[in-house]
Design a protein around this motif. Structure first.
Motif, mmCIF file in Angstrom:
data_model
loop_
_atom_site.group_PDB
_atom_site.id
_atom_site.type_symbol
_atom_site.label_atom_id
_atom_site.label_comp_id
_atom_site.label_asym_id
_atom_site.label_seq_id
_atom_site.Cartn_x
_atom_site.Cartn_y
_atom_site.Cartn_z
ATOM 1 N N ALA A 1 1.337 -1.098 -0.209
ATOM 2 C CA ALA A 1 0.391 0.097 -0.261
ATOM 3 C C ALA A 1 0.875 1.285 0.515
ATOM 4 N N ILE A 2 1.948 1.201 0.931
ATOM 5 C CA ILE A 2 3.020 2.117 0.544
ATOM 6 C C ILE A 2 3.318 2.737 -0.190
ATOM 7 N N GLN A 3 4.291 1.076 -1.044
ATOM 8 C CA GLN A 3 5.318 1.395 -2.190
ATOM 9 C C GLN A 3 4.081 2.329 -3.273
ATOM 10 N N LEU A 4 3.127 1.052 -2.856
ATOM 11 C CA LEU A 4 2.216 1.554 -4.529
ATOM 12 C C LEU A 4 1.969 2.902 -4.459
ATOM 13 N N LYS A 5 1.911 4.388 -3.630
ATOM 14 C CA LYS A 5 1.563 5.592 -3.228
ATOM 15 C C LYS A 5 2.756 6.058 -4.039
ATOM 16 N N LYS A 6 3.947 5.908 -3.094
ATOM 17 C CA LYS A 6 5.462 6.048 -3.471
ATOM 18 C C LYS A 6 5.567 6.065 -5.221
ATOM 19 N N ALA A 7 5.366 4.698 -5.609
ATOM 20 C CA ALA A 7 5.829 4.412 -6.327
ATOM 21 C C ALA A 7 5.154 5.813 -8.128
ATOM 22 N N LEU A 8 4.607 6.696 -7.383
ATOM 23 C CA LEU A 8 3.835 8.066 -8.208
ATOM 24 C C LEU A 8 4.718 9.010 -8.627
ATOM 25 N N SER A 9 5.542 8.649 -7.819
ATOM 26 C CA SER A 9 7.078 9.658 -7.812
ATOM 27 C C SER A 9 8.027 9.187 -8.521
ATOM 28 N N GLU A 10 8.477 7.576 -8.297
ATOM 29 C CA GLU A 10 9.982 7.281 -8.267
ATOM 30 C C GLU A 10 9.795 5.990 -7.829
#
Length: 114
Positions: free
Chosen positions: A19-28
């Protein structure tokens, strides 16, 4: 007899991280490091690796993952979680893992029409 859902315990344990990584993946690009033993303790692939590629658009698999139990189980676990399913809507991600057991999550952003 083919065993199913061998990798569910591993993927379920990492749901909050996804869940956290999917959100962060939007920027890198994001990475999650696994170990060989994470998979060998669950799976039955003695000499082959656990690499896969899973492309998701709007929560649906865009590529054929039928030959990879690791990818199939990840896909099912992600879609069975309401929070993650919501995060996947309207977005395009590529999730892949190679021989080094590093799972990469990349958001594929389409350029907006001007």
């Amino acid at each position: 007899m083919i065993e199913t859902n061998l990798y569910y315990p591993l993927w379920k344990r990492y749901l909050p991280v996804f869940a956290i990584q999917l959100k962060k993946a939007l920027s890198e690009e994001q990475e999650i490091n696994f170990t060989k033993s994470d998979f060998h303790s669950l799976g039955n692939r003695n000499k082959s690796d656990y690499g896969f590629s899973l492309e998701l658009e709007n929560g649906k698999a865009k590529n054929n993952i039928s030959g990879s139990a690791v990818a199939r189980d990840l896909y099912e676990v992600l879609l069975n979680d309401a929070k993650i399913k919501e995060l996947l809507q309207g977005k395009h991600y590529k999730i892949s893992m190679g021989k080094a057991y590093i799972l990469k999550i990349v958001a594929i952003v389409k350029p907006e029409a001007e």
